[in-house]
Motif scaffolding. Structure first.
Motif: not given
Length: 305
Positions: A223-234, A285-296
């Motif tokens: 689902g569209g709202d199950n994406l996560q974005l990790s950002i490394e920054l200062d 920047l790196s995006s990932s899909q939540e696994n089922l546990e995170a969605v649940f």
């Protein structure tokens, strides 16, 4: 879309003043492995007992095989096999003798005993006393009993609960074979997320008696709202202020970065531009899909907000 083999509409069920089921509506496709997922106490077993006409809802309807359960109880339940919690087994009898007792009760054919022993892979242990069976073997014997009438629909309540890793693998393989090789539709209740992820084609999530999601497993995970974005920054504080001002949801902030919920990969470029324009150095920047546990977990948390 396959024809629903189970349909419920607006089921309400109470234990005295406690509302155990709250407007539960389900559509179980024929030929599916339907994962019914929820934490302990969510309403899974209560729903199953309603489907088997053991509990009667205060409101709502249950249709199985396209017929109302209330009006066609005997016809419907004759085509349903069930394993609820721990199977009832006579420990002083052999596996085969246990099945003979059940066969005579349900009026099954005599040759069916050997057939189900072969299906659940208990032929070599069929004449051993059940008291010498492992928990996994007892579960498979209970499933064999549920298969004696050659049902079209199997309803299994936590079939891997308490099993060791090898027992879980055996049960998982058996469920897959029953679905693919024997054409059984399987309604599978579990609180074990990883097992549902490995087995189910369709899934419903229940918590506090409410259905939070129903549909294809892929739809839940993608689902569209199950994406996560990790950002490394200062500058974490500056980045947090800029992004929250634009309506982005910060899931976590740490010393050198942020974790955000995003709706689409297109938002990644927008976020990067916002941060750079605000003088924030973006290192990765790196995006990932939540696994089922995170969605649940995210779904069930919504009830507490």
């Amino acid at each position: 879309m396959p024809e629903p083999i189970i349909q419920t509409q607006g089921l309400d069920f109470y234990f005295k003043d406690f509302k155990a089921l709250d407007q539960v509506s389900l559509n179980v496709p024929r030929g599916s492995i339907y994962g019914f997922l929820g934490p302990n106490g969510a309403g899974k077993t209560t729903t199953i007992r309603v489907l088997l006409d053991l509990f009667h809802p205060k409101r709502g309807q249950v249709s199985i095989f396209g017929k109302e359960l209330l009006d066609h109880r005997e016809e419907i339940l004759g085509k349903v096999g069930a394993l609820i919690e721990n199977p009832s087994i006579y420990k002083h009898l052999s596996g085969r003798q246990n099945l003979e007792v059940v066969r005579k009760m349900v009026g099954g054919k005599k040759e069916r005993v050997d057939e189900v022993l072969k299906i659940v892979r208990l032929v070599d242990n069929a004449d051993k006393k059940a008291k010498n069976y492992s928990l996994g073997m007892c579960q498979r014997l209970g499933l064999a009993a549920a298969l004696l009438t050659d049902p079209e629909l199997l309803i299994l309540d936590e079939p891997t609960n308490g099993l060791d890793p090898s027992g879980i693998i055996e049960m998982r393989e058996l469920i897959l074979r029953l679905n693919k090789d024997h054409g059984k539709t399987i309604f599978l209740s579990s609180h074990i997320l990883s097992e549902i992820e490995k087995l189910a084609t369709d899934v419903a999530i229940i918590d506090q008696g409410k259905i939070l999601y129903e549909g294809k497993l892929e739809g839940l995970k993608n689902g569209g709202d199950n994406l996560q974005l990790s950002i490394e920054l200062d500058h974490v504080d500056t980045a947090t202020h800029v992004l929250e001002k634009q309506g982005f949801v910060i899931l976590e902030a740490y010393h050198n970065g942020l974790l955000l919920a995003i709706k689409s990969k297109q938002e990644i470029a927008e976020i990067n531009q916002l941060l750079v324009a605000s003088g924030v150095q973006v290192y990765q920047l790196s995006s990932s899909q939540e696994n089922l546990e995170a969605v649940f977990l995210n779904l069930t948390k919504k009830l507490d907000q």
